[in-house]
Structures are given as C-alpha cells and as structure tokens.
Design a protein around this motif. Structure first.
Motif, short mmCIF file in Angstrom:
data_model
loop_
_atom_site.label_atom_id
_atom_site.label_comp_id
_atom_site.label_asym_id
_atom_site.label_seq_id
_atom_site.Cartn_x
_atom_site.Cartn_y
_atom_site.Cartn_z
N HIS A 1 -5.66 8.04 3.75
CA HIS A 1 -5.51 8.04 2.29
C HIS A 1 -5.95 9.37 1.69
O HIS A 1 -6.88 9.99 2.19
N ASP B 1 0.87 -1.18 0.00
CA ASP B 1 0.00 0.00 0.00
C ASP B 1 0.91 1.23 0.00
O ASP B 1 1.71 1.43 0.92
N ASP C 1 -1.64 6.70 8.30
CA ASP C 1 -2.63 5.97 7.50
C ASP C 1 -3.91 6.74 7.25
O ASP C 1 -4.99 6.37 7.70
N HIS D 1 0.54 3.49 3.01
CA HIS D 1 1.05 2.87 4.23
C HIS D 1 2.58 2.84 4.27
O HIS D 1 3.17 3.18 5.30
ZN ZN Z 1 -4.97 2.47 4.81
#
Ligand code: ZN
Ligand code: FE
Ligand code: FE
Length: 281
Positions: free
Chosen positions: A226, A176, A224, A179
């Motif tokens: 987005h 990710d 975290d 992340h």
């Molecule tokens: Zn996330």
C-alpha cells in the motif's frame, strides 16, 4: 456526504476508536478484531461497546468495518489451521453481534499447493459452518492482489465462493483499490469497465465497502504494497473518480495507507474536499 475513515488501533477499545475518528474528522473506521497476527482476543467489554454505540450515534459514525487477523488461512491444507481460522472467525462474529451495522472483512486465504478450487471448497465449508440465519453482521470477502497463491485474485474466484455459501445474503465483497490494481484490474484508465465486469460477474449489490489505498507497485504486479493516497501508481485523480463514481459514492471508504493519525486526517480532508456533494445530500 462522503463516508470515510481509516484503519485504527483497537488496543484501547471502541470508545477510544470513536474519539480518534472524531478527532481526524472520520465518520467511520476499520479495526482488527484482535492482534492482526492472530491469537487471543481481549475479554469483551460490553460497557465500552455500549458507550461507543451512544457516542457513535451522537457523532454520526456508522458502517464500521471489523477486519479478521490477516494470518488466518481459511483454506490451509492443515486441518488444525483451518479449525483455528473457523473458531477465531466464529468468535469474532459473536463479539460483533453487539455492534449494530458492523461488517466483518477477511482475506479468503492462500491455497498453497492445493489449487484454487480446493482452496475455495475449504473457504465455502468454513463459511457454511459459521454463518447463522439470525446474524446481523455482513461478512465481506476482500479482493486480493494475487500475491503467491492467494484466493480472491479475480472476481470469478470470489463469485465462486459466494455461489456456494448457503446463507449468501450474509455475504458481501470489500474492494481494495491497491489489491485490484495489482491483480490486473485497471481502475485508473478503465474504471467503468472494471465496475461493469464486477457487476456482470458478482453483482454490484454485493459490493459493501472500499479499501482506499494507492499502490507502491505498477499495474498487475501482484505485489500488495500500500502507498499513501496520490503517491503511488494509482494516483489522486483516479481516487477522486472512485469516490465520486455513481456506483461507489454511497459506500463506506476505508484508508489503509502507511500513515499515522495526522496523515490519515490529511487524506480524509483531501478526499472530502474532492467529493462532489449532490443537492439534498
Ligand atoms: Zn493489502
Ligand atoms: Fe485486508
Ligand atoms: Fe485491504
């Protein structure tokens, strides 16, 4: 060809997701196997799945990614919670056995006060109980930002899990972008170095999918949150380098940005327009 899609709501079934994907010009997608906060899954609708499989083949949709509920904690201290995670994941894998080429992604969990080693041991134990030699679905560990006591904040932690899983060939990693950037891997200025480190620690052959998210927070913030593509601290040009990188360009990319369908369609079009097709692709 860029393999790209986004997270779609699974509440109306697989055919509905397939049609939505086509509408936004996606050729893959991600979905929650059940309510993301956990709980019971809908009864299996094999007819819907069969219709979807035919539809996906006609429309070139492939490599879809199922996401486990994010509230599951495979390394909870409470054995009841670990059991719940295990039973839910085992049930998800049974359901996914009806979908060829599907992958299953989960968050390794939070060790809370137990420490990462204890957490990793529980995650390994769970995986060793649910993976079966004949399963087709590859199970992916997601790279985490290191918020709170999340396990999976470093490539080493993921590698430690993979190393102890008996059926390691059934396992992979989903990277990710939000992340890893929040976790302190500088994919903006040192993408090559980060991928070399991934290869050295885990092995790039284990990397099966990418979550494409910009980040609302600065580098190494362990937050975290987005952000839409190009509107966060990672930025569009870094995203363009990621989709075109020789080690990554053939992987499926999944947007989990804060968007409705329209916004996803625009991000898919944007990234497709910046993808450098190779001759013969
Ligand atoms: Zn996330
Ligand atoms: Fe996730
Ligand atoms: Fe993700």
């Amino acid at each position: 060809m860029l393999r790209i899609g986004c997270h779609l709501s699974s509440s109306k079934g697989f055919m509905a997701m397939g049609k939505e994907a086509v509408k936004i010009k996606a050729n893959t997608f991600q979905f929650f196997t059940r309510n993301p906060r956990g709980g019971k899954a809908k009864p299996l609708d094999l007819e819907d799945m069969q219709n979807y499989i035919t539809f996906s083949q006609e429309h070139g949709i492939a490599h879809i990614l199922a996401h486990a509920p994010y509230t599951l904690n495979a390394c909870a201290k409470d054995p009841g919670l670990r059991d719940f995670a295990k039973n839910t994941m085992a049930d998800d894998l049974t359901r996914l056995s009806h979908l060829p080429e599907s992958m299953y992604n989960f968050h390794p969990g939070s060790h809370v006060q137990q420490g990462p080693e204890a957490g990793i041991a529980y995650i390994v134990q769970l995986l060793n109980e649910i993976l079966t030699p004949d399963q087709k679905t590859v199970v992916l560990l997601e790279t985490m930002s290191g918020k709170g006591t999340e396990v999976g904040r470093s490539f080493e932690e993921l590698k430690s899990i993979l190393d102890q899983v008996e059926l390691e060939e059934k396992m992979g990693v989903c990277l990710d972008t939000c992340h890893v950037y929040d976790a302190g891997y500088n994919i903006v200025d040192q993408l090559d170095d980060v991928l070399e480190e991934f290869d050295r620690v885990i092995g790039l052959e284990r990397l099966k999918a990418i979550h494409m998210n910009d980040s609302k927070n600065p580098f190494a913030s362990h937050k975290d949150r987005h952000e839409k593509i190009g509107e966060g601290s990672i930025g569009l040009e870094a995203m363009v380098r990621i989709i075109n990188h020789p080690a990554l360009r053939k992987l499926p990319f999944f947007l989990e940005t804060p968007n409705e369908l329209e916004g996803y369609a625009a991000e898919i079009a944007l990234l497709k327009s910046r993808y450098q097709e190779e001759v013969g692709e």
